[in-house]
Write a protein that holds these residues in place. Structure first.
Motif, mmCIF file in Angstrom:
data_model
loop_
_atom_site.group_PDB
_atom_site.id
_atom_site.type_symbol
_atom_site.label_atom_id
_atom_site.label_comp_id
_atom_site.label_asym_id
_atom_site.label_seq_id
_atom_site.Cartn_x
_atom_site.Cartn_y
_atom_site.Cartn_z
ATOM 1 N N ILE A 182 -50.362 15.972 21.746
ATOM 2 C CA ILE A 182 -50.514 17.778 21.255
ATOM 3 C C ILE A 182 -52.289 17.747 21.143
ATOM 4 O O ILE A 182 -52.350 16.628 20.501
ATOM 5 N N SER A 183 -52.615 17.877 22.200
ATOM 6 C CA SER A 183 -54.059 17.416 22.331
ATOM 7 C C SER A 183 -54.796 18.614 22.257
ATOM 8 O O SER A 183 -53.894 20.414 22.355
ATOM 9 N N GLY A 184 -56.139 19.405 21.727
ATOM 10 C CA GLY A 184 -56.640 20.141 21.356
ATOM 11 C C GLY A 184 -58.063 20.145 19.890
ATOM 12 O O GLY A 184 -57.634 18.712 19.460
ATOM 13 N N ASP A 185 -58.845 21.067 20.298
ATOM 14 C CA ASP A 185 -60.144 20.325 18.964
ATOM 15 C C ASP A 185 -59.318 21.671 18.381
ATOM 16 O O ASP A 185 -58.607 21.836 17.534
ATOM 17 N N ASN A 186 -60.111 20.755 17.313
ATOM 18 C CA ASN A 186 -59.471 20.881 15.669
ATOM 19 C C ASN A 186 -59.605 22.593 15.167
ATOM 20 O O ASN A 186 -59.707 23.145 15.881
ATOM 21 N N ALA A 187 -57.869 23.230 14.323
ATOM 22 C CA ALA A 187 -58.124 24.431 13.679
ATOM 23 C C ALA A 187 -57.371 25.023 15.007
ATOM 24 O O ALA A 187 -57.652 26.347 15.276
ATOM 25 N N GLN A 188 -56.638 24.157 15.753
ATOM 26 C CA GLN A 188 -56.350 24.716 17.222
ATOM 27 C C GLN A 188 -55.187 25.540 16.834
ATOM 28 O O GLN A 188 -54.374 26.144 17.755
ATOM 29 N N GLY A 189 -54.316 24.724 16.288
ATOM 30 C CA GLY A 189 -53.066 24.937 15.724
ATOM 31 C C GLY A 189 -51.764 22.988 15.654
ATOM 32 O O GLY A 189 -50.858 23.464 16.081
ATOM 33 N N LYS A 190 -53.088 22.168 16.089
ATOM 34 C CA LYS A 190 -51.242 20.962 15.965
ATOM 35 C C LYS A 190 -50.989 20.416 14.714
ATOM 36 O O LYS A 190 -50.439 20.022 14.798
ATOM 37 N N THR A 191 -51.604 20.601 14.109
ATOM 38 C CA THR A 191 -51.192 20.345 12.782
ATOM 39 C C THR A 191 -49.674 21.652 12.235
ATOM 40 O O THR A 191 -49.100 20.544 12.252
ATOM 41 N N ASN A 192 -49.855 22.894 12.867
ATOM 42 C CA ASN A 192 -48.999 23.517 12.899
ATOM 43 C C ASN A 192 -47.888 23.414 12.748
ATOM 44 O O ASN A 192 -46.735 23.626 12.964
ATOM 45 N N LEU A 193 -47.204 23.146 14.388
ATOM 46 C CA LEU A 193 -47.261 22.211 14.896
ATOM 47 C C LEU A 193 -46.010 21.345 14.612
ATOM 48 O O LEU A 193 -44.860 21.197 14.164
ATOM 49 N N LEU A 194 -46.469 20.107 14.079
ATOM 50 C CA LEU A 194 -45.951 18.895 13.221
ATOM 51 C C LEU A 194 -45.271 20.231 11.838
ATOM 52 O O LEU A 194 -44.497 18.911 11.242
ATOM 53 N N GLU A 195 -45.778 20.184 11.128
ATOM 54 C CA GLU A 195 -45.149 21.069 9.856
ATOM 55 C C GLU A 195 -44.637 21.843 10.375
ATOM 56 O O GLU A 195 -43.183 21.457 9.420
ATOM 57 N N ALA A 196 -43.957 22.634 11.537
ATOM 58 C CA ALA A 196 -42.799 23.602 12.058
ATOM 59 C C ALA A 196 -41.949 22.055 12.238
ATOM 60 O O ALA A 196 -40.665 22.291 11.542
ATOM 61 N N ALA A 197 -41.451 20.942 12.639
ATOM 62 C CA ALA A 197 -41.388 19.789 13.233
ATOM 63 C C ALA A 197 -40.621 19.222 11.961
ATOM 64 O O ALA A 197 -39.959 19.286 11.877
ATOM 65 N N ALA A 198 -41.639 18.853 11.192
ATOM 66 C CA ALA A 198 -41.213 18.530 9.326
ATOM 67 C C ALA A 198 -40.337 18.653 9.017
ATOM 68 O O ALA A 198 -39.627 19.419 7.969
ATOM 69 N N ALA A 199 -40.236 21.052 9.355
ATOM 70 C CA ALA A 199 -39.858 21.662 8.480
ATOM 71 C C ALA A 199 -38.235 21.207 8.914
ATOM 72 O O ALA A 199 -37.348 22.190 7.983
ATOM 73 N N LEU A 200 -38.357 21.182 9.967
ATOM 74 C CA LEU A 200 -36.686 21.867 10.653
ATOM 75 C C LEU A 200 -35.746 20.356 9.960
ATOM 76 O O LEU A 200 -34.278 20.329 9.565
ATOM 77 N N SER A 201 -36.738 19.163 9.175
ATOM 78 C CA SER A 201 -35.668 18.740 8.254
ATOM 79 C C SER A 201 -35.635 18.542 7.179
ATOM 80 O O SER A 201 -34.729 18.260 6.481
ATOM 81 N N THR B 166 -52.158 20.720 25.225
ATOM 82 C CA THR B 166 -53.206 21.351 25.159
ATOM 83 C C THR B 166 -53.266 22.575 25.372
ATOM 84 O O THR B 166 -52.254 23.928 25.269
ATOM 85 N N ILE B 167 -53.450 22.246 23.407
ATOM 86 C CA ILE B 167 -53.364 23.898 22.635
ATOM 87 C C ILE B 167 -54.357 24.403 22.221
ATOM 88 O O ILE B 167 -55.236 23.534 21.573
ATOM 89 N N GLN B 168 -54.279 25.802 22.622
ATOM 90 C CA GLN B 168 -55.765 26.297 21.873
ATOM 91 C C GLN B 168 -55.733 27.990 20.720
ATOM 92 O O GLN B 168 -54.813 28.632 22.046
ATOM 93 N N ASN B 169 -56.185 28.040 20.511
ATOM 94 C CA ASN B 169 -56.062 29.119 19.485
ATOM 95 C C ASN B 169 -54.409 29.617 19.901
ATOM 96 O O ASN B 169 -53.680 30.504 19.151
ATOM 97 N N GLY B 170 -53.121 28.750 19.044
ATOM 98 C CA GLY B 170 -52.203 28.965 18.481
ATOM 99 C C GLY B 170 -51.366 29.409 20.012
ATOM 100 O O GLY B 170 -49.946 29.763 20.592
ATOM 101 N N ARG B 171 -52.008 28.696 21.272
ATOM 102 C CA ARG B 171 -51.305 29.033 22.308
ATOM 103 C C ARG B 171 -50.921 27.801 23.196
ATOM 104 O O ARG B 171 -52.033 27.421 23.587
ATOM 105 N N ILE B 172 -50.062 27.325 24.284
ATOM 106 C CA ILE B 172 -50.183 26.345 24.906
ATOM 107 C C ILE B 172 -50.906 25.988 26.440
ATOM 108 O O ILE B 172 -51.499 27.935 26.655
ATOM 109 N N LEU B 173 -52.549 25.824 26.673
ATOM 110 C CA LEU B 173 -53.108 26.203 27.314
ATOM 111 C C LEU B 173 -52.957 25.589 28.649
ATOM 112 O O LEU B 173 -53.051 26.030 29.881
#
Length: 373
Positions: A28-47, A359-366
């Motif tokens: 999951i690539s992209g600049d900082n503060a685009q939502g990369k960690t948010n996606l991993l947080e969601a994946a971790a929450a499922l477990s 590639t993530i940008q502002n909460g969207r898959i670019l």
């Protein structure tokens, strides 16, 4: 074990997004503060059924929204599962499994197993004891459903006891309940201590072996530090409970003076050493990071040994925090199982043999590319 798909609705900075993952390495690539960690947080929450950056699930809602969700489709133990976490601004979150609402959120915890490694974990050794307890609890709650239930009850009883101690000056009658809560904590605490002792014994062996690969001239040691009155954390539950009761009763006057519960496994710690010397006090920055790497990678090996499947490894921008030697060490150990890894730097992305790149940008898959094709 692998995540096939994650769908996010009004979660963090995602309005609506759907990710279909490859079975191997996903970048999951992209600049900082685009939502990369948010996606991993969601994946971790499922477990874990928890958001690792906040204690309240409603804080995961996109700004201004009243409801949202994390839905995951995954495979575990050769079976297909669907788990959904529904978030609400004005009521408790709901967990649904296979279209059926769970009475307890914990009933869906640990079906999908994940190991999360984020930059904060690189400072796990120098952080306070609470961080190392969270590290242990996160693993044990996934591996042992009974541990999760006992820990949840322990935390509730502990909160009640602390409230009694804090309010006893204004409401002396509350002290009539104090011993009952102390006895219940001793019973639950004995179960937690025994689980932790056995887990740490195995973890320390595996972590030492992993650490030796990264630093051949150093020896990593890990010792479980629990209530001083517990003579043997590997003893029977009944023996540990007796030790805990004796300890808490002997400290009753100190707890009353402090208006806080001072005795119990909520004070436990994991004492880490390098060549017999405290890693926290005397380890260099590189040594501390190697220790953290060893613990996390050993945790992953523990899951495999216990379940016969590798957990999904979630790496949140960790490689950019490591020197080249430690980067290579991590990359050489992610060739098995599914991995979802975030990173910002192009040179690191090119080093990773990924099956899929988002590639993530502002909460969207670019952009989305499948390198396996």
């Amino acid at each position: 074990m692998k995540i096939n798909c994650i769908k996010l609705h009004e979660f963090r900075n995602y309005a609506d997004a759907s990710f279909s993952f490859a079975p191997g390495v996903n970048v999951i690539s992209g600049d900082n503060a685009q939502g990369k960690t948010n996606l991993l947080e969601a994946a971790a929450a499922l477990s874990t059924m928890r958001l690792f950056r906040t204690g309240q699930k409603k804080e995961g809602l996109r700004f201004g929204q009243s409801a949202g969700s994390i839905l995951g489709e995954f495979e575990a133990e050769n079976r297909d599962f669907t788990v959904e976490i529904r978030l609400f601004a004005n009521k408790a979150a709901e967990v649904w499994r296979g279209g059926v609402r769970m009475k307890r959120q914990g009933d869906a915890r640990g079906i999908l197993k994940t190991v999360l490694f984020c930059p904060d974990d690189l400072y796990l050794i120098r952080a306070g004891a609470a961080a190392r307890r969270r590290f242990l609890d996160a693993a044990l709650c996934q591996l042992r459903p009974n541990y999760d239930k006992v820990l949840s009850e322990y935390e509730k009883v502990l909160a009640h006891k602390n409230r009694i101690l804090k309010d006893s000056d204004e409401k002396p009658a509350l002290l009539d309940l104090l011993d009952d809560f102390s006895l219940r904590l001793a019973h639950l605490g004995a179960i937690l201590i025994r689980y932790r002792a056995y887990y740490i014994r195995k973890l320390s062996e595996k972590a030492a072996a992993v650490h030796k690969e990264a630093a051949p001239s150093e020896t990593l040691g890990a010792v479980y530090k629990t209530v001083s009155g517990v003579q043997d954390p590997f003893a029977s539950y009944a023996e540990i409970e007796r030790d805990l009761i004796e300890h808490v009763m002997s400290h009753k006057k100190f707890e009353l003076a402090a208006a806080s519960c001072l005795s119990g496994p909520h004070k436990d710690d994991l004492d880490l050493t390098i060549n017999g010397v405290s890693a926290s006090s005397f380890g260099s920055q590189g040594q501390v990071r190697t220790c953290a790497l060893a613990l996390k990678l050993a945790e992953r090996d523990m899951f495999f040994e216990d379940c016969g499947e590798y957990p999904v490894l979630l790496l949140d921008d960790v490689l950019s925090e490591l020197d080249r030697r430690r980067q290579d060490f991590v990359l050489n150990r992610i060739d098995k199982g599914q991995v979802i890894i975030t990173c910002c730097e192009e040179d690191i992305t090119r080093k990773i043999e990924a099956g899929k790149v988002f590639t993530i940008q502002n909460g969207r898959i670019l952009a989305e590319s499948d390198r396996a094709q």
